[in-house]
Design an enzyme around this catalytic site. Structure first.
Site, PDB file in Angstrom:
ATOM      1  NE  ARG A 242      -4.245  -1.401   0.046  1.00 13.69           N
ATOM      2  CZ  ARG A 242      -4.404  -2.408  -0.827  1.00 13.69           C
ATOM      3  NH1 ARG A 242      -3.473  -2.652  -1.725  1.00 13.69           N
ATOM      4  NH2 ARG A 242      -5.501  -3.148  -0.822  1.00 13.69           N
ATOM      5  CD  GLU A 271      -2.961   3.090  -5.310  1.00 14.64           C
ATOM      6  OE1 GLU A 271      -4.031   2.543  -5.634  1.00 14.64           O
ATOM      7  OE2 GLU A 271      -1.976   2.461  -4.923  1.00 14.64           O
ATOM      8  CG  HIS A 289      -2.958  -0.735  -7.271  1.00 12.41           C
ATOM      9  ND1 HIS A 289      -3.273  -0.173  -6.066  1.00 12.41           N
ATOM     10  CD2 HIS A 289      -3.000  -2.075  -7.048  1.00 12.41           C
ATOM     11  CE1 HIS A 289      -3.504  -1.119  -5.161  1.00 12.41           C
ATOM     12  NE2 HIS A 289      -3.337  -2.296  -5.753  1.00 12.41           N
TER      13      HIS A 289
END
Ligand SMILES: O=C(O)C(=O)CO
Length: 325
Positions: A242, A271, A289
């Site tokens: 993360r 993000e 991602h």
């Protein structure tokens, strides 16, 4: 046992909120269903949510009372969504309401580990910078740092769960020495050649650090300015866990000062925004991602969600419950 969709009204409330979020944040691929058995002995209802596109973040951040409250209030007892991470879910709220939250830890593990191995090799070799040169019509530039040799390098893994263990195995095949830090040491028969060390020792011994820990209050900005300063010079950091485990401002500073030689990242603090300093640095390898996203992940993810649903119906507890009720 026959399953059928009921409570259309509450479904529409949630669907309406999703539609609103999609309008604001981009496409959402997936569905939400409230299901209840027709067997009077089974009076529960469950929600089945498929978030298969991490790339549309920040939706569904946060999955909190405001978003799922209407669903929970209908008597829903289990939520199962796709993906291993659940940092965006208000687990405390769900637990208070007696609702299980189940994730899908198997599906992302091998895919993320494969991508991590690729990114570690890319960062060791500086392949992104070499490729940028080639695309710009420049030939091999001997003044740039040469590739680091995996066989002479130590990999430090932070978080030795499913993904960390797979990355350890992958990289030992490339000759890397592996040390790891985890909340608890693994039983020796699960260490498979990796050496358990303290966090401090991992910082000073690792040439490459790869992050595989969940994001929570204990790991947010675990990698900050002070921590970067305690690491080896010229180290490499790889993150497929993360984004917010790293303080991105501090990472950009460490890249610019040369303390960190290279970074390979699939995840970001905000993000879908990527820090402009990371984009500007020639020494970063950046993915949007995408580590998990291959041709087969959706099918496997859905099977894992259905397994949660099935075990909940059979036993009253989903196989991958992240909370205890
Ligand atoms: O499984 C997850 O939580 C992911 O973020 C996949 O990359």
């Amino acid at each position: 046992m026959e399953l059928h969709t009921i409570e259309q009204a509450s479904h529409d409330v949630v669907a309406g909120r999703i539609a609103e979020a999609v309008k604001q944040n981009g496409p959402f691929v997936g569905g939400i269903q409230l299901i209840q058995t027709s067997n009077p002995e089974f009076t529960f209802s469950v929600a089945f949510i498929v978030f298969i596109n991490w790339w549309s973040r920040p939706f569904p951040w946060p999955m909190d009372e405001a978003l799922i409250g209407p669903l929970v209030e209908t008597g829903c007892e289990m939520l199962s969504s796709g993906g291993a991470g659940y940092d965006f879910v208000d687990i405390k709220y769900l637990t208070t309401k007696g609702v299980y939250y189940a994730n899908t830890p198997k599906m992302p593990a091998l895919r993320t580990a494969d991508s991590t191995a690729m990114m570690i090799l890319q960062a060791l070799r500086g392949s992104s910078e070499r490729e940028a040169d080639a695309r710009a019509g420049k030939w091999f530039d001997p003044s740039k740092p040469l590739a680091k040799d995996a066989r002479c390098s130590t990999l430090g893994i932070v978080g030795m769960g499913n993904i960390g263990k797979l990355v350890s195995g992958h990289m030992q095949h490339f000759g890397m020495k592996v040390v790891y830090h985890n909340r608890n040491r693994l039983p020796p028969n699960e260490e498979n050649g990796a050496e358990f060390v303290s966090f401090e020792e991992l910082l000073v011994r690792s040439d490459v650090i790869s992050l595989h820990c969940p994001l929570n209050e204990g790991t947010r900005h675990l990698f900050n300015k002070q921590v970067f300063n305690r690491m080896k010079d010229d180290m490499i950091i790889v993150n497929t866990s993360r984004g917010a485990v790293i303080d991105e401002d501090a990472l950009v500073e460490a890249l610019n000062s040369g303390k960190v030689l290279r970074a390979a990242l699939d995840v970001y603090e905000f993000e879908p925004k990527i820090h402009s300093g990371l984009i500007a640095s020639p020494r970063t390898t950046l993915l949007p991602h995408a580590a998990v996203a291959n041709e087969t992940f959706e099918k496997d993810q859905q099977m894992e969600i259905l397994l949660n649903l099935e075990t909940f119906i059979r036993t009253g507890e989903p196989v991958n419950a992240v909370n205890r009720i």
